[in-house]
Scaffold this motif. Sequence first.
Motif, PDB file in Angstrom:
ATOM      1  N   TYR A 160     -13.606  -7.268 -14.972  1.00 32.41           N
ATOM      2  CA  TYR A 160     -13.372  -5.979 -14.309  1.00 32.41           C
ATOM      3  C   TYR A 160     -12.537  -6.178 -13.041  1.00 32.41           C
ATOM      4  N   LEU A 164      -9.124  -4.463 -11.949  1.00 32.06           N
ATOM      5  CA  LEU A 164      -8.877  -3.865 -10.634  1.00 32.06           C
ATOM      6  C   LEU A 164      -7.596  -4.404 -10.015  1.00 32.06           C
ATOM      7  N   PHE A 168      -4.368  -2.548  -8.536  1.00 30.90           N
ATOM      8  CA  PHE A 168      -3.638  -2.733  -7.270  1.00 30.90           C
ATOM      9  C   PHE A 168      -2.138  -2.799  -7.521  1.00 30.90           C
ATOM     10  N   GLU A 173      -0.235   7.208 -10.223  1.00 35.39           N
ATOM     11  CA  GLU A 173      -0.777   8.142 -11.197  1.00 35.39           C
ATOM     12  C   GLU A 173      -0.220   7.931 -12.611  1.00 35.39           C
ATOM     13  N   ASN A 191       3.998  -7.436  -8.630  1.00 34.14           N
ATOM     14  CA  ASN A 191       4.032  -8.689  -7.876  1.00 34.14           C
ATOM     15  C   ASN A 191       3.466  -9.809  -8.769  1.00 34.14           C
ATOM     16  N   TYR A 194      -0.093 -11.126  -8.126  1.00 29.77           N
ATOM     17  CA  TYR A 194      -1.185 -10.257  -8.590  1.00 29.77           C
ATOM     18  C   TYR A 194      -1.395 -10.391 -10.098  1.00 29.77           C
TER      19      TYR A 194
ATOM     20  N   LEU B 111      -1.681 -11.724  -0.020  1.00 27.38           N
ATOM     21  CA  LEU B 111      -1.632 -10.735  -1.102  1.00 27.38           C
ATOM     22  C   LEU B 111      -1.455  -9.323  -0.540  1.00 27.38           C
ATOM     23  N   VAL B 112      -0.500  -9.182   0.338  1.00 21.20           N
ATOM     24  CA  VAL B 112      -0.295  -7.865   0.966  1.00 21.20           C
ATOM     25  C   VAL B 112       0.142  -6.856  -0.101  1.00 21.20           C
ATOM     26  N   ASN B 113      -0.493  -5.692  -0.078  1.00 21.93           N
ATOM     27  CA  ASN B 113      -0.261  -4.698  -1.110  1.00 21.93           C
ATOM     28  C   ASN B 113      -0.391  -3.298  -0.504  1.00 21.93           C
ATOM     29  N   TYR B 115      -1.604  -0.686  -1.718  1.00 16.38           N
ATOM     30  CA  TYR B 115      -2.768   0.075  -2.184  1.00 16.38           C
ATOM     31  C   TYR B 115      -4.100  -0.428  -1.625  1.00 16.38           C
ATOM     32  N   ILE B 116      -4.078  -1.515  -0.896  1.00 14.10           N
ATOM     33  CA  ILE B 116      -5.336  -2.033  -0.354  1.00 14.10           C
ATOM     34  C   ILE B 116      -5.037  -2.698   0.985  1.00 14.10           C
ATOM     35  N   MET B 121      -9.461  -6.332   1.444  1.00 13.80           N
ATOM     36  CA  MET B 121      -9.253  -7.415   0.481  1.00 13.80           C
ATOM     37  C   MET B 121     -10.008  -8.671   0.920  1.00 13.80           C
ATOM     38  N   LEU B 125     -13.118 -10.297  -1.197  1.00 13.04           N
ATOM     39  CA  LEU B 125     -13.012 -11.664  -1.722  1.00 13.04           C
ATOM     40  C   LEU B 125     -14.160 -12.535  -1.189  1.00 13.04           C
ATOM     41  N   PHE B 158     -13.937  -3.565  -4.286  1.00 13.10           N
ATOM     42  CA  PHE B 158     -12.551  -3.575  -4.800  1.00 13.10           C
ATOM     43  C   PHE B 158     -12.217  -2.226  -5.432  1.00 13.10           C
ATOM     44  N   SER B 159     -13.167  -1.707  -6.209  1.00 10.57           N
ATOM     45  CA  SER B 159     -12.873  -0.455  -6.918  1.00 10.57           C
ATOM     46  C   SER B 159     -12.723   0.706  -5.940  1.00 10.57           C
ATOM     47  N   ALA B 161     -11.302   0.492  -3.138  1.00 11.19           N
ATOM     48  CA  ALA B 161      -9.973   0.358  -2.541  1.00 11.19           C
ATOM     49  C   ALA B 161      -8.912   1.130  -3.306  1.00 11.19           C
ATOM     50  N   VAL B 162      -9.070   1.179  -4.652  1.00 14.81           N
ATOM     51  CA  VAL B 162      -8.078   1.932  -5.443  1.00 14.81           C
ATOM     52  C   VAL B 162      -8.645   3.275  -5.908  1.00 14.81           C
ATOM     53  N   LYS B 165      -6.598   6.721  -5.910  1.00 10.84           N
ATOM     54  CA  LYS B 165      -5.563   6.892  -6.934  1.00 10.84           C
ATOM     55  C   LYS B 165      -6.156   6.835  -8.336  1.00 10.84           C
TER      56      LYS B 165
END
Lengths: 475, 204
Positions: A160, A164, A168, A173, A191, A194, B111-113, B115-116, B121, B125, B158-159, B161-162, B165
């Motif tokens: 899972y 996730l 990321f 959407e 990326n 990821y 791991l810069v992103n 969405y989080i 992060m 972790l 983690f979930s 964080a997103v 969306k």
Amino acid sequence: MALLLFFIISSLMCISIVLLKSKTITKIITLGFALMHIGFTFYCWTNLNKTELSYFTYNSTGVLLLSVLSLLAIPTVYHGFIYAAGDNVKKYNIYHAALIALMTFMSGAYLANGMTVLWIFVEATTLAVAALIYHDRTEMALEATWKYVFICSIGIALAYLGILFLGFIYGREDAANLSFESLANIINQANPMYLKIAFIFVLVGFSTKMGLFPMHTVTIDAHSVAPPPISALISTTLMNVGFLAIFRVYTLFSLSSILPFMNHVLILSGVLSILIAAGYMLKAKHLKRMLAYSSLENMGLVAIAIGVGGVGYYAALLLLVLHSLTKSSLFYQMGQLSRVLHTFKLDECGRYMKLYPAGALVLIIGMICILAIPPSGLFITEFMIFKAAVYNNQWFVLVIVILLLCFIIYAMSTRIMHIVFSNPRNENYQKSPEKINPVETVSQFLFLGIVIVMCFYQPPILVDLINQSISIFLK
Amino acid sequence: MVNYLIVLFAITLMYFSSAERLIIYIRLIGIQGLLLCGIAIFELKEINSANLLFIASETLIFKTILIPYLLFRIVNHSGVSKVSRQAMPGFYLLILSIFALLISVILANSLVNPYINTIYMAIALFTLFTGMLLIVTHKLIISHLIGFLVIENSVFMFSLAVGNKMPMLINIGILLDIFVGVLILGFFGLRLKPHINELTTLKD
């Protein structure tokens, strides 16, 4: 619509079995389910690549593995009737309701067209398998069930996390449902770091189901305790579920730049799986555990086949099909062997040819097939894997694998020959052997016959389906 | 506000490494549930109210009340009060924990992103690593169960964080709680003894 009907009828069948409390009705319903499953598979064949209920697609890989499950459905049900015959009504019904649930969940997992739905069905299989492993209600069954659920839960949580991480990457959407199709469209924007992390999590997580290193221990313990017909399913179709989950992600990510990374990881995992299998098989003392390690070896070969690529992709899928037929035959035979010898301990097994010649013949032919000795169809698949390894200059992997396979051939053949022809080292006089009708071995001979025929002739319909499954790699 | 809650969450994780009694472990699990409920309420601003209410109440009822209550009952019933580490004194576990935090921070920074955020992060972790450490370094199977609960909290974090969306991912993640239920039923229904050190009947 057909899929919805399949799920509804399967659920109703499970509920009726639990509520009606009659062995005869349970038998009729379970057999009816097996026939319905075969019918549903035919429907999927005729509607290839059709999407139903938005979340399911009858794609080639899914339908291929669904067909294997359908092939195994009636023999598994039949051997289950024999295995559970002496149980009280409650145990008997729980066994069959859980069996129907397991087959339904596996079918759902095969046909899922998105990561999340696939994950839900894989999660659900764990619950059904737990009920089946605990069937005998012994201390060992309790331990195996606890280990299975615990390790699978960790695996599922890790898988899972992989999903996730995909989230990321695609936190937008247009890919919110995480379907393979929508993800494939935007894979190049991801990326790579990821993608690598997501792949590692998915591989480790779903290896609890595929029985691959590093989470292989869970299935080994489950095999030694589970009823033999259930071992046949765990070792074949459930492992195929784990493979499919990993293969779907692999196929998706193969469009990105991390393909070489994934190949290296798969080869490493495969070689380590075969190494562990060889080590434990050399000191195996329990027949079912030895067969479980043989499954680990075969899954290792599948991982290597995918990792080396080329003709290896074809070999991997063919190996899965043939391994499913061979290993299920051997596990069905284990049910009969336990009624004759009353043990799975190798020291206490012996004289099987004298006590039950038909079963002994299944063991010998099954051994030849599973060890990929010609005329086994598995020989062709292993030959293709070696060919692909040579083609990709993976000489080191090739040498290591061939060496380890030699150990496995030695370990398994000496033990099977001992069971068939020698006297047991420790005689078990407590129970007399049960007389078993040789007719019970018909399905086993049939499956082994198919595996041998596949060495010389692979039907075009199967070849087409496999080629469709790997078409993305053939471009 | 969310950042404060996340830092508090990290402190509960450090406490796991130094605690010696099972009862403290269970309280920490309860506190983590409460903190996750708070994080969910503050973080999930974009999803609809009904879904947010469902997620918050599930977290509060299940993670904060029900699971700790069931664990309390198991511990009281078995009479086991102290955790038993596998040849690993508390001090070394604390050092390992600090290393895990360090690695988590480094990984999160690499791991810069969009969405989080990084702190999210890093702590998620760190939660994952702590859960794994709890499983690996402890003997009792109840400690293993608590380790799994910590991993589950990491996944939930983690979930979240997103979640804005992809709210479906949180709802699916809640399914993991079903497994927690099954694992706890393993203790109650199947009479598994929490003070068992090792399960070794099945071996090669």
